[in-house]
Design a protein around this motif. Sequence first.
Motif: not given
Length: 429
Positions: A203-210
């Motif tokens: 999730l942290f690597q998935g951008g702002t939404s993540g």
Amino acid sequence: MFQTLKNAWHMPELRKKILYTLFILLIFRFGSCIPVPFIDTQLLDAYFQSAAVSGSMLDYLNMFTGGGLSTATIFAMSITPYINASIILQLLTVAIPALERMVKEGGEEGRKKIASWTRYLAVALGLLQGFAYYAMLRGNALLSDTGALAAAAIILTFTAGTALIMWLGEHITQNGIGNGISIILFAGIVSRGPALISTFINLFQGGTSGIVSALLMIVIGLAIVVFIVFMSNAERRIPVQYAKRVVGRKMYGGQSTHLPIKVNAAGVMPIIFASSILSLPQTIALFWQPEAGTVGYHILNLFSQSNPFYIVVYGLLILAFAYFYASIQFNPIEIANNLKKNGGFIPGFRPGKPTSDFITKALGKVTFVGALFLGVVAILPLIVGAISPTLSNVALGGTSVIIVVGVALDTVKQLEAQMLMRHHKGFLE
């Protein structure tokens, strides 16, 4: 909590119990890594990672087994059949007067007989659930061998795993620390910690939404933990006054104390029982997978975790089991009679029936608050997961957090109680 564990470790008797419990859990985790033969585990793992399973009741059951369901290990059924058997026997004990008399009047023998029936019923349910799981594997072409011998080996291995894990849980209760069934559930849920950590990393690597989703999950988790700890220690204290009485040349009584009623007296058992009951439709779905658009499909879809019907029924079951456990653990008539025999009374209420009526009303109000607390903690993550599909793991995490925290608190309290018993020097000193 850590200080309690440290103090318990320095006591030889408690250290042996802790080591015994850890040894049993090691056996449980070892068995959770042994796959059942004739099953293609790679295809099964891919099936559980698919969108059809993610966030569903099947994924929920996989959480309870510590991932054993997705890897088809010998402990894939986990302790669920035993929990369902316990629910059935406890309800029958309340509904059938003969069973109730056997438990109350039969003493230790009556309890042993009920425990024996629970084991037999758990094995029968394990056999049924194992057959259902086999039907799901065969229906999705996840078997490497579809012969009769392979079917018998798979079903009997699942059933034997259920019986063994039930035996391990009972030995923890008898010779270890805490309630064995709860401890095994605790170990199965905690074992999925690495998978949860990898989910956060993704999730942290998935951008702002993540990042926002991950932070929201962490905040909700911490809030649930704080709320559970606070409510688990909350209690209502009913004042009790003892009348003065003279025995020989000494005067006894005349003191004030209180009668504590815990807000969450049932602990995590209503959550576990409600979850087990609602797992039955998923077991039926393993047998029978109706086509989309049919009546059967719509009925089974009602028990999807994102469905409002499931959320409402889940909350009502938690409420019902909370009251059920409160009625078993707390008998207002017996308490009122004991107070009357010992010269105690609640200020403003006459001894006998007025006292028992007041305790019954107080217990009902406190139980409702406790049931509401359990319902909010269990249902709120489900609502969040239903609103935002990207947060479907929150739905699974809500129930798992309340079980983990509840079992940890109960186990620490049992450790503290046993340490208090061993520190007590007795009246002769």
